[in-house]
Design an enzyme around this catalytic site. Sequence first.
Site, short mmCIF file in Angstrom:
data_model
loop_
_atom_site.label_atom_id
_atom_site.label_comp_id
_atom_site.label_asym_id
_atom_site.label_seq_id
_atom_site.Cartn_x
_atom_site.Cartn_y
_atom_site.Cartn_z
CE LYS A 1 -3.72 -2.07 2.65
NZ LYS A 1 -4.39 -2.25 3.58
N GLY A 2 2.09 1.17 0.75
CA GLY A 2 2.62 2.35 1.01
C GLY A 2 3.22 3.18 -0.20
CD GLU B 1 8.31 -0.61 -2.07
OE1 GLU B 1 7.78 0.15 -1.37
OE2 GLU B 1 8.56 -1.87 -1.68
CG ASP C 1 13.97 -2.55 6.10
OD1 ASP C 1 14.96 -1.81 6.62
OD2 ASP C 1 13.30 -3.08 6.59
CE LYS D 1 14.00 2.09 7.93
NZ LYS D 1 13.38 1.00 8.90
CG PHE E 1 9.34 1.17 12.48
CD1 PHE E 1 9.41 0.03 11.52
CD2 PHE E 1 8.15 1.61 12.53
CE1 PHE E 1 8.32 -0.40 10.77
CE2 PHE E 1 6.86 1.26 11.96
CZ PHE E 1 6.93 0.23 11.34
CB VAL E 2 10.31 5.94 9.06
CG1 VAL E 2 11.86 6.64 9.68
CG2 VAL E 2 10.41 5.42 7.93
CG ASP F 1 1.34 0.21 7.83
OD1 ASP F 1 2.36 0.12 7.27
OD2 ASP F 1 0.79 -0.62 8.35
#
Length: 183
Positions: free
Chosen positions: A46-47, A102, A106, A134, A155-156, A162
């Site tokens: 979703k991001g 994206e 990560d 990252k 963690f963001v 989310d």
Amino acid sequence: MGATNLKGVEKVLVSREEIAAKTKELGKRISKDYEGKVLILVGVLKGGFVFLADLMREITIPVDMDLISVSSYGASTKSSGVVRIMKDIDINVAKKHVLIIEDLVDTGLTLNHLKELFNTRGPASVKICTILDKPSRRKVEINIEYEGIVIPDEFVVGYGLDYDGHYRNLPEVCTLSPSIYKK
Ligand code: IMP
């Protein structure tokens, strides 16, 4: 400040202005590099939809877009590496240039999997564009042709990202108070 007064938000890591400036720069590069080519932007749900929406408006050449939905199993602040396609794209990408959009790279496992998947469909090329990176957490080597903003190993949330289904609507990229996820 946007909705940063949401409960649990610790601090702003990347501002709206920084995101907008980087998005503009990436859009300009993409417009130049894909001039005269058939380009399909594939947003990763979703991001990735927030960045896709902003980025496509900074692209000045004709583009088509589609969305793919992936889900990784496992604890919610860590990538498990197992990627499941929940919704595939509708467009046939054969002989077309695919640019995967994206929110954040990560471990790199999700994009590695997606790149392999699209490569089986006979595209002219498959490249990657991410707004956040990252690199310190990478588990697989992955070439990011259009890299956005490098962030530390924290963690963001926000700008599409989310925690447990919350905070995607923050306009900035923020860190979360550890008390929220270290329960
Ligand atoms: P990767 O497969 O480890 O590269 O995972 C990438 C995906 O995991 C991102 O597109 C996000 O959806 C999610 N993710 C990784 N780190 C974070 C984070 O700090 N906050 C929110 N989601 C994250």
